[in-house]
Design a protein around this motif. Structure first.
Motif, PDB file in Angstrom:
ATOM      1  N   THR A  95      39.747  39.545  47.683  1.00  0.00           N
ATOM      2  CA  THR A  95      41.059  39.771  47.087  1.00  0.00           C
ATOM      3  C   THR A  95      41.263  38.811  45.928  1.00  0.00           C
ATOM      4  O   THR A  95      41.108  37.597  46.066  1.00  0.00           O
ATOM      5  N   VAL A  96      41.639  39.354  44.769  1.00  0.00           N
ATOM      6  CA  VAL A  96      41.873  38.553  43.568  1.00  0.00           C
ATOM      7  C   VAL A  96      43.378  38.468  43.332  1.00  0.00           C
ATOM      8  O   VAL A  96      44.079  39.481  43.341  1.00  0.00           O
ATOM      9  N   TYR A  97      43.898  37.257  43.126  1.00  0.00           N
ATOM     10  CA  TYR A  97      45.333  37.043  43.005  1.00  0.00           C
ATOM     11  C   TYR A  97      45.768  36.705  41.587  1.00  0.00           C
ATOM     12  O   TYR A  97      46.940  36.388  41.365  1.00  0.00           O
ATOM     13  N   THR A  98      44.856  36.743  40.611  1.00  0.00           N
ATOM     14  CA  THR A  98      45.213  36.450  39.225  1.00  0.00           C
ATOM     15  C   THR A  98      44.687  37.549  38.314  1.00  0.00           C
ATOM     16  O   THR A  98      43.719  38.237  38.646  1.00  0.00           O
ATOM     17  N   SER A  99      45.296  37.685  37.147  1.00  0.00           N
ATOM     18  CA  SER A  99      44.835  38.680  36.178  1.00  0.00           C
ATOM     19  C   SER A  99      43.543  38.247  35.502  1.00  0.00           C
ATOM     20  O   SER A  99      42.795  39.081  34.988  1.00  0.00           O
ATOM     21  N   SER A 100      43.233  36.947  35.507  1.00  0.00           N
ATOM     22  CA  SER A 100      41.998  36.458  34.887  1.00  0.00           C
ATOM     23  C   SER A 100      40.778  36.677  35.777  1.00  0.00           C
ATOM     24  O   SER A 100      39.639  36.605  35.306  1.00  0.00           O
ATOM     25  N   GLY A 101      41.013  36.927  37.069  1.00  0.00           N
ATOM     26  CA  GLY A 101      39.910  37.066  38.009  1.00  0.00           C
ATOM     27  C   GLY A 101      39.516  35.768  38.690  1.00  0.00           C
ATOM     28  O   GLY A 101      38.731  35.777  39.630  1.00  0.00           O
ATOM     29  N   TRP A 102      40.060  34.636  38.224  1.00  0.00           N
ATOM     30  CA  TRP A 102      39.748  33.331  38.808  1.00  0.00           C
ATOM     31  C   TRP A 102      40.879  32.898  39.737  1.00  0.00           C
ATOM     32  O   TRP A 102      42.054  33.049  39.421  1.00  0.00           O
ATOM     33  N   ASP A 103      40.520  32.362  40.888  1.00  0.00           N
ATOM     34  CA  ASP A 103      41.476  31.774  41.816  1.00  0.00           C
ATOM     35  C   ASP A 103      40.976  30.408  42.242  1.00  0.00           C
ATOM     36  O   ASP A 103      39.765  30.153  42.266  1.00  0.00           O
ATOM     37  N   PHE A 166      44.820  21.798  40.104  1.00  0.00           N
ATOM     38  CA  PHE A 166      44.314  21.444  38.779  1.00  0.00           C
ATOM     39  C   PHE A 166      45.427  21.585  37.746  1.00  0.00           C
ATOM     40  O   PHE A 166      46.055  22.642  37.650  1.00  0.00           O
ATOM     41  N   PRO A 167      45.689  20.543  36.950  1.00  0.00           N
ATOM     42  CA  PRO A 167      46.792  20.611  35.974  1.00  0.00           C
ATOM     43  C   PRO A 167      46.608  21.699  34.935  1.00  0.00           C
ATOM     44  O   PRO A 167      47.593  22.226  34.407  1.00  0.00           O
ATOM     45  N   ALA A 168      45.356  22.055  34.624  1.00  0.00           N
ATOM     46  CA  ALA A 168      45.106  22.990  33.532  1.00  0.00           C
ATOM     47  C   ALA A 168      45.193  24.454  33.946  1.00  0.00           C
ATOM     48  O   ALA A 168      45.122  25.329  33.087  1.00  0.00           O
ATOM     49  N   VAL A 169      45.327  24.741  35.240  1.00  0.00           N
ATOM     50  CA  VAL A 169      45.371  26.139  35.661  1.00  0.00           C
ATOM     51  C   VAL A 169      46.772  26.485  36.160  1.00  0.00           C
ATOM     52  O   VAL A 169      47.417  25.682  36.831  1.00  0.00           O
ATOM     53  N   PRO A 170      47.269  27.686  35.830  1.00  0.00           N
ATOM     54  CA  PRO A 170      48.659  28.036  36.137  1.00  0.00           C
ATOM     55  C   PRO A 170      48.843  28.814  37.426  1.00  0.00           C
ATOM     56  O   PRO A 170      49.959  29.240  37.719  1.00  0.00           O
ATOM     57  N   TRP A 171      47.777  29.018  38.213  1.00  0.00           N
ATOM     58  CA  TRP A 171      47.897  29.963  39.321  1.00  0.00           C
ATOM     59  C   TRP A 171      47.977  29.319  40.695  1.00  0.00           C
ATOM     60  O   TRP A 171      47.918  30.004  41.715  1.00  0.00           O
ATOM     61  N   GLY A 172      48.100  28.006  40.798  1.00  0.00           N
ATOM     62  CA  GLY A 172      48.226  27.374  42.096  1.00  0.00           C
ATOM     63  C   GLY A 172      46.916  27.361  42.863  1.00  0.00           C
ATOM     64  O   GLY A 172      45.839  27.585  42.313  1.00  0.00           O
ATOM     65  N   VAL A 173      47.010  27.095  44.167  1.00  0.00           N
ATOM     66  CA  VAL A 173      45.831  26.987  45.035  1.00  0.00           C
ATOM     67  C   VAL A 173      46.051  27.853  46.272  1.00  0.00           C
ATOM     68  O   VAL A 173      47.115  27.803  46.894  1.00  0.00           O
ATOM     69  N   LEU A 174      45.032  28.629  46.640  1.00  0.00           N
ATOM     70  CA  LEU A 174      45.096  29.462  47.831  1.00  0.00           C
ATOM     71  C   LEU A 174      44.744  28.632  49.064  1.00  0.00           C
ATOM     72  O   LEU A 174      43.742  27.914  49.070  1.00  0.00           O
ATOM     73  N   LYS A 306      53.275  41.799  40.415  1.00  0.00           N
ATOM     74  CA  LYS A 306      53.791  41.493  39.086  1.00  0.00           C
ATOM     75  C   LYS A 306      53.408  42.618  38.127  1.00  0.00           C
ATOM     76  O   LYS A 306      52.579  43.471  38.457  1.00  0.00           O
ATOM     77  N   PRO A 307      53.993  42.644  36.925  1.00  0.00           N
ATOM     78  CA  PRO A 307      53.658  43.702  35.973  1.00  0.00           C
ATOM     79  C   PRO A 307      52.174  43.809  35.652  1.00  0.00           C
ATOM     80  O   PRO A 307      51.689  44.885  35.306  1.00  0.00           O
ATOM     81  N   ASP A 308      51.411  42.705  35.790  1.00  0.00           N
ATOM     82  CA  ASP A 308      49.972  42.769  35.504  1.00  0.00           C
ATOM     83  C   ASP A 308      49.155  43.289  36.688  1.00  0.00           C
ATOM     84  O   ASP A 308      47.920  43.323  36.640  1.00  0.00           O
ATOM     85  N   GLY A 309      49.848  43.671  37.783  1.00  0.00           N
ATOM     86  CA  GLY A 309      49.166  44.242  38.930  1.00  0.00           C
ATOM     87  C   GLY A 309      48.679  43.252  39.956  1.00  0.00           C
ATOM     88  O   GLY A 309      48.048  43.644  40.947  1.00  0.00           O
ATOM     89  N   THR A 310      48.944  41.960  39.780  1.00  0.00           N
ATOM     90  CA  THR A 310      48.500  40.957  40.738  1.00  0.00           C
ATOM     91  C   THR A 310      49.562  40.738  41.816  1.00  0.00           C
ATOM     92  O   THR A 310      50.763  40.940  41.582  1.00  0.00           O
ATOM     93  N   LEU A 311      49.114  40.316  42.989  1.00  0.00           N
ATOM     94  CA  LEU A 311      50.010  40.133  44.124  1.00  0.00           C
ATOM     95  C   LEU A 311      50.901  38.908  43.942  1.00  0.00           C
ATOM     96  O   LEU A 311      50.497  37.896  43.367  1.00  0.00           O
TER      97      LEU A 311
END
Length: 334
Positions: A95-103, A166-174, A306-311
């Motif tokens: 399961t991918v939780y970001t539009s970039s494909g990176w979690d 990580f300060p540089a990533v906006p998607w939090g930590v799973l 979200k509008p980009d299709g991510t959970l």
């Protein structure tokens, strides 16, 4: 190097490798697929039976969390086995939780020795040996499990203690699901699920009701956040918490199902989100059921995107549990 494949076990400084390991640059292409790198110029890809590992100096009997960022590539059912001798755990990354494909993923352990090996292993085997997860950004952080504080029977109710973000990533930590014999990267709390996760978010990139950290319930009814507290059967208690949205574009009616106390003590809490931040405070009164402990459970009532299709889902923060006088007990304030 043989093209992108790393041929020597010690070619990547400070790491030992085995199996089919690739060292790729940002924008590397495979067939018609572009493999981005979230930070910097390079990442590794763990192909068939590939492992990267590093020796760490730690403090015995101390709890630590590992955070790393990973992405799927071309395999269908990808997973990573994370281990610190002698503990290990398998983190599914289908399961991918970001539009970039990176979690970013987290995993925790308790140091049994002063020197340990951290290993990240791809247990999969594909016809194309290069197919496997990409890994970038790896960090270790000492955890200081919070104790009970006056005015709250729950530990880490404000979620301020948790895995490194990580300060540089906006998607939090799973934060992955865990069995009873595993340690939680989110001290005090357990994630209940087969394969789904909750997301640990920070105030730098999300709207957080209070403090610097909170939890987003991103997996609907497939995943729950839980903690047990010692209670006295029949005595009244009050559970208080904040629910809102993370200002990440998650719009619509966000619902949280809450369970505590007796089997019938449950509440459905709704929050109408515009996706721009905000929260409400909720209180639930209940009597403790038979037994020495009460389990408090939160999960999202539905799936949200979200509008980009991510959970996405509701954000929960500032959770407290306190005993109350019987005459002061009241129903859930909606």
């Amino acid at each position: 190097m043989n093209n992108t494949r790393v041929m020597s076990p010690n070619a990547i400084p400070h790491w030992e490798i085995s199996g089919f390991v690739e060292y790729i640059g940002s924008g590397h292409t495979q067939d018609d697929m572009i493999l981005p790198v979230p930070e910097g110029d390079s990442a590794v890809r763990l192909g068939n039976d590939a492992t990267i590992r590093q020796e760490l100096c730690v403090t015995r009997q101390t709890y630590y969390s590992i955070t790393f960022t990973a992405a799927r590539s071309c395999a269908q059912a990808e997973a990573l086995n994370v281990s610190v001798t002698p503990d290990s755990g398998v983190l599914p990354i289908q399961t991918v939780y970001t539009s970039s494909g990176w979690d970013s993923y987290s995993w925790a352990f308790k140091a049994k020795h002063s020197t340990v090996w951290l290993s990240i292993h791809n247990p999969g085997y594909e016809e194309n040996p290069a197919c496997g997860p990409l890994v970038d950004f790896i960090a270790i952080k000492a955890l200081h499990p919070p104790r009970h504080i006056p005015g709250n029977m729950l530990r880490n109710g404000d979620f301020e203690e948790g895995p490194y973000i990580f300060p540089a990533v906006p998607w939090g930590v799973l934060v992955p699901p865990m069995s009873e014999d595993l340690y939680s990267p989110l001290p005090g709390w357990t994630v209940l699920s087969d394969t789904k996760v909750v997301k640990y978010v920070d105030a730098a990139h999300h709207a957080v009701p209070r403090g610097a950290r909170a939890v987003e319930l991103v997996a609907g009814r497939e995943c729950a956040l839980a903690q047990e507290a010692r209670t006295v059967p029949g005595r009244p208690y009050r559970l208080s918490f904040s629910v809102g949205d993370g200002a990440n574009g998650c719009e619509g009616p966000l619902g949280v199902d809450v369970y505590a106390g007796q089997a019938g003590t449950a509440a459905k809490v709704s929050y109408e989100s515009r996706g721009t931040g905000g929260h409400r405070r909720v209180e639930l009164d209940f009597e403790a059921a038979e037994g020495l402990t009460t389990r408090v459970v939160f999960h999202s009532s539905n799936y949200h995107m979200k509008p980009d299709g991510t959970l996405c889902g509701p954000v929960v923060d500032d959770v407290s549990l306190v005993p109350v006088h019987r005459h002061a007990a009241r129903r859930l304030r909606m």
